[in-house]
Motif scaffolding. Structure first.
Motif, PDB file in Angstrom:
ATOM      1  N   LEU A 188      -8.140  -6.326  21.018  1.00  0.00           N
ATOM      2  CA  LEU A 188      -7.879  -6.339  19.590  1.00  0.00           C
ATOM      3  C   LEU A 188      -6.385  -6.365  19.335  1.00  0.00           C
ATOM      4  CD1 LEU A 188      -8.978  -6.123  16.697  1.00  0.00           C
ATOM      5  CD2 LEU A 188      -8.976  -3.633  16.974  1.00  0.00           C
ATOM      6  N   ARG A 189      -5.952  -7.225  18.416  1.00  0.00           N
ATOM      7  CA  ARG A 189      -4.531  -7.359  18.111  1.00  0.00           C
ATOM      8  C   ARG A 189      -4.239  -7.285  16.612  1.00  0.00           C
ATOM      9  NH1 ARG A 189       0.479  -9.604  20.161  1.00  0.00           N
ATOM     10  NH2 ARG A 189       1.873  -9.377  18.375  1.00  0.00           N
ATOM     11  N   CYS A 190      -5.045  -7.954  15.792  1.00  0.00           N
ATOM     12  CA  CYS A 190      -4.773  -8.031  14.352  1.00  0.00           C
ATOM     13  C   CYS A 190      -6.030  -7.693  13.558  1.00  0.00           C
ATOM     14  CB  CYS A 190      -4.308  -9.431  13.959  1.00  0.00           C
ATOM     15  SG  CYS A 190      -2.819  -9.979  14.793  1.00  0.00           S
ATOM     16  N   VAL A 191      -5.814  -7.263  12.323  1.00  0.00           N
ATOM     17  CA  VAL A 191      -6.905  -6.929  11.415  1.00  0.00           C
ATOM     18  C   VAL A 191      -6.612  -7.539  10.049  1.00  0.00           C
ATOM     19  CG1 VAL A 191      -8.219  -5.075  10.297  1.00  0.00           C
ATOM     20  CG2 VAL A 191      -7.325  -4.746  12.626  1.00  0.00           C
ATOM     21  N   ASP A 192      -7.612  -8.188   9.454  1.00  0.00           N
ATOM     22  CA  ASP A 192      -7.556  -8.594   8.051  1.00  0.00           C
ATOM     23  C   ASP A 192      -8.408  -7.613   7.264  1.00  0.00           C
ATOM     24  OD1 ASP A 192      -6.054 -11.189   7.757  1.00  0.00           O
ATOM     25  OD2 ASP A 192      -7.502 -11.803   9.281  1.00  0.00           O
ATOM     26  N   ALA A 193      -7.895  -7.157   6.122  1.00  0.00           N
ATOM     27  CA  ALA A 193      -8.629  -6.199   5.307  1.00  0.00           C
ATOM     28  C   ALA A 193      -8.507  -6.586   3.836  1.00  0.00           C
ATOM     29  CB  ALA A 193      -8.100  -4.785   5.537  1.00  0.00           C
ATOM     30  N   ILE A 194      -9.437  -6.084   3.028  1.00  0.00           N
ATOM     31  CA  ILE A 194      -9.515  -6.500   1.631  1.00  0.00           C
ATOM     32  C   ILE A 194      -9.972  -5.331   0.768  1.00  0.00           C
ATOM     33  CG2 ILE A 194     -11.934  -7.253   1.681  1.00  0.00           C
ATOM     34  CD1 ILE A 194     -10.994  -9.795   0.137  1.00  0.00           C
ATOM     35  N   ARG A 195      -9.637  -5.384  -0.515  1.00  0.00           N
ATOM     36  CA  ARG A 195     -10.142  -4.430  -1.487  1.00  0.00           C
ATOM     37  C   ARG A 195     -10.256  -5.134  -2.833  1.00  0.00           C
ATOM     38  NH1 ARG A 195      -8.149   0.457  -2.444  1.00  0.00           N
ATOM     39  NH2 ARG A 195      -8.556   0.381  -4.682  1.00  0.00           N
ATOM     40  N   PRO A 196     -11.165  -4.683  -3.694  1.00  0.00           N
ATOM     41  CA  PRO A 196     -11.171  -5.207  -5.063  1.00  0.00           C
ATOM     42  C   PRO A 196      -9.856  -4.836  -5.751  1.00  0.00           C
ATOM     43  CG  PRO A 196     -13.192  -3.986  -4.571  1.00  0.00           C
ATOM     44  CD  PRO A 196     -12.243  -3.713  -3.453  1.00  0.00           C
ATOM     45  N   MET A 197      -9.482  -5.615  -6.749  1.00  0.00           N
ATOM     46  CA  MET A 197      -8.241  -5.355  -7.476  1.00  0.00           C
ATOM     47  C   MET A 197      -8.461  -4.174  -8.426  1.00  0.00           C
ATOM     48  SD  MET A 197      -5.212  -6.721  -7.235  1.00  0.00           S
ATOM     49  CE  MET A 197      -5.366  -8.450  -6.800  1.00  0.00           C
ATOM     50  N   GLU A 198      -8.588  -3.011  -7.812  1.00  0.00           N
ATOM     51  CA  GLU A 198      -8.813  -1.772  -8.563  1.00  0.00           C
ATOM     52  C   GLU A 198      -7.780  -0.743  -8.133  1.00  0.00           C
ATOM     53  OE1 GLU A 198     -12.737  -0.706  -7.428  1.00  0.00           O
ATOM     54  OE2 GLU A 198     -13.717  -2.327  -8.563  1.00  0.00           O
ATOM     55  N   PRO A 199      -7.284   0.089  -9.063  1.00  0.00           N
ATOM     56  CA  PRO A 199      -6.240   1.059  -8.710  1.00  0.00           C
ATOM     57  C   PRO A 199      -6.732   2.120  -7.733  1.00  0.00           C
ATOM     58  CG  PRO A 199      -7.042   1.437 -10.943  1.00  0.00           C
ATOM     59  CD  PRO A 199      -7.632   0.142 -10.488  1.00  0.00           C
TER      60      PRO A 199
ATOM     61  N   VAL B 163       3.710   4.656  -1.720  1.00  0.00           N
ATOM     62  CA  VAL B 163       3.159   3.329  -1.463  1.00  0.00           C
ATOM     63  C   VAL B 163       1.861   3.125  -2.245  1.00  0.00           C
ATOM     64  CG1 VAL B 163       2.336   1.736   0.304  1.00  0.00           C
ATOM     65  CG2 VAL B 163       4.261   3.240   0.794  1.00  0.00           C
ATOM     66  N   GLN B 164       1.053   4.170  -2.355  1.00  0.00           N
ATOM     67  CA  GLN B 164      -0.182   4.039  -3.128  1.00  0.00           C
ATOM     68  C   GLN B 164       0.123   3.649  -4.572  1.00  0.00           C
ATOM     69  OE1 GLN B 164       0.633   6.407  -0.998  1.00  0.00           O
ATOM     70  NE2 GLN B 164      -1.142   7.335   0.006  1.00  0.00           N
ATOM     71  N   ASN B 165       1.140   4.278  -5.169  1.00  0.00           N
ATOM     72  CA  ASN B 165       1.477   3.961  -6.553  1.00  0.00           C
ATOM     73  C   ASN B 165       2.234   2.643  -6.675  1.00  0.00           C
ATOM     74  OD1 ASN B 165       0.799   6.202  -8.695  1.00  0.00           O
ATOM     75  ND2 ASN B 165       1.183   7.234  -6.740  1.00  0.00           N
ATOM     76  N   LEU B 166       2.921   2.256  -5.617  1.00  0.00           N
ATOM     77  CA  LEU B 166       3.528   0.932  -5.608  1.00  0.00           C
ATOM     78  C   LEU B 166       2.432  -0.134  -5.589  1.00  0.00           C
ATOM     79  CD1 LEU B 166       6.066  -0.777  -5.511  1.00  0.00           C
ATOM     80  CD2 LEU B 166       6.161  -0.413  -3.037  1.00  0.00           C
ATOM     81  N   LEU B 167       1.394   0.101  -4.811  1.00  0.00           N
ATOM     82  CA  LEU B 167       0.234  -0.791  -4.827  1.00  0.00           C
ATOM     83  C   LEU B 167      -0.404  -0.822  -6.210  1.00  0.00           C
ATOM     84  CD1 LEU B 167      -1.402   0.125  -1.399  1.00  0.00           C
ATOM     85  CD2 LEU B 167      -0.724  -2.179  -2.087  1.00  0.00           C
ATOM     86  N   ASN B 168      -0.520   0.341  -6.841  1.00  0.00           N
ATOM     87  CA  ASN B 168      -1.110   0.393  -8.179  1.00  0.00           C
ATOM     88  C   ASN B 168      -0.288  -0.394  -9.194  1.00  0.00           C
ATOM     89  OD1 ASN B 168      -3.319   1.885  -7.394  1.00  0.00           O
ATOM     90  ND2 ASN B 168      -2.491   3.847  -8.067  1.00  0.00           N
ATOM     91  N   CYS B 169       1.020  -0.363  -9.031  1.00  0.00           N
ATOM     92  CA  CYS B 169       1.890  -1.142  -9.916  1.00  0.00           C
ATOM     93  C   CYS B 169       1.580  -2.627  -9.779  1.00  0.00           C
ATOM     94  CB  CYS B 169       3.356  -0.851  -9.579  1.00  0.00           C
ATOM     95  SG  CYS B 169       4.548  -1.843 -10.506  1.00  0.00           S
ATOM     96  N   ALA B 170       1.474  -3.088  -8.530  1.00  0.00           N
ATOM     97  CA  ALA B 170       1.148  -4.495  -8.297  1.00  0.00           C
ATOM     98  C   ALA B 170      -0.267  -4.815  -8.781  1.00  0.00           C
ATOM     99  CB  ALA B 170       1.295  -4.818  -6.813  1.00  0.00           C
TER     100      ALA B 170
END
Length: 318
Positions: free
Chosen positions: A140-151, A259-266
């Motif tokens: 294993l080398r890389c991971v792709d991950a996803i989330r809905p655009m929710e805060p 970082v969590q709130n920086l993500l929330n800003c985006a």
């Protein structure tokens, strides 16, 4: 089972197989968005490095890759090939044996083309296929991950501000790129990726339409986040999907929800523009990244890699 070269005539059956595979994963992981079509397989057929598996006249799998490229992962001197998500699939009833037979045939092509780094992106929930590639020496080398655009549920820390930077100020986050590069070089990641200059970084961001968000404490930047419309999978062309391509937080500000709130800003900005999903890819060999992103994003692909002994290209002694 019969293994043949993957040609343009196989594209319709292969596309249907790949799309069925994706929809199976989507049922397992509802965070994945719906798609109507998969990867364009024409360039992969043209590369001539793929194979297809048949039983009783029915395609039960295909494994294709793009043309060989130098400096695999941007941090090695090794020539590599990559089979991304959607460029391969196998019938659900026999994935292990099908992938075993296909890789044996395809790997011979890849090595003949001088590619000694073999990479394939498998669905994270596809344990049978992963076991087969692990048996063949992949890791294993890389991971792709996803989330809905929710805060993210995280109260804003006191004294911090979060905002989007205009393109004219992209140079202000370049020092974080330098720090990220240093982090990649440390154990156990050991990635010596080439670092572009500040001017090249800014030009690239603007040319690609990237967006940069930042966090500040007492007027000084302490974290940044870079987003792109382009990602590592065929999901990225969707106008409702955005991909994280850079992130870093200074050590003294970690563990405070920055970082969590920086993500929330985006997320707040992107959600207001109609975007529905946010993705990220990261090295599994980077423990800090793996620990953070897996808290807030759902992994959906695992990038597996095998490095073939370079001496296999040497001629046999007479």
């Amino acid at each position: 089972m019969t293994i043949v070269d993957f040609t343009p005539s196989h594209i319709p059956a292969a596309s249907a197989l790949a799309l069925a595979d994706y929809r199976e994963q989507q049922r397992r992981l509802p965070a994945l968005p719906a798609v109507e079509e998969g990867l364009d397989l024409a360039p992969f057929a043209a590369a001539g490095l793929g194979v297809a598996a048949f039983e009783g006249g029915r395609m039960v799998g295909f494994l294709s890759a793009g043309p060989p490229f130098d400096n695999a992962f941007g941090s090695t001197r090794c020539r590599g090939v990559f089979s991304p998500m959607g460029a391969h699939a196998a019938a659900s009833e026999q994935r292990g044996p099908v992938y075993a037979a296909m890789y044996q045939r395809a790997a011979a092509k890849w090595v003949r083309a001088g590619a000694l780094s073999h990479a394939v992106a498998l669905y994270a929930q596809g344990e049978e296929a992963q076991r087969q590639f692990f048996q063949y020496g992949f890791g294993l080398r890389c991971v792709d991950a996803i989330r809905p655009m929710e805060p993210i549920d995280c109260p804003p820390p006191k004294g911090y501000s979060f905002f989007e930077l205009p393109p004219a100020q992209f140079s202000s986050v370049y020092p974080f790129e330098e720090l990220l590069d240093r982090h990649f070089r440390e154990s156990p990641t050991f990635m010596a990726r080439p670092l572009e200059s500040c001017d090249a970084f800014c030009r690239s961001c603007m040319a690609e339409g990237d967006r940069c968000f930042a966090a500040a404490f007492q007027g000084r930047l302490c974290a940044y986040l870079k987003l792109s419309a382009k990602g590592e999978t065929f999901l990225s062309p969707s106008p409702r999907y955005r991909h994280i391509t850079g992130a870093f937080c200074l050590g003294e500000h970690r563990g405070k929800g920055v970082v969590q709130n920086l993500l929330n800003c985006a997320i707040h900005s992107l959600e207001g523009e109609g975007c529905t999903h946010l993705g990220v890819d990261f090295e599994s060999i980077n423990p800090a990244a793996h620990a953070f992103w897996c808290k807030y994003f759902s992994p959906y692909t695992h990038g597996l890699v095998r490095r073939v002994d370079e001496r296999i290209l040497d001629p046999l002694p007479l």
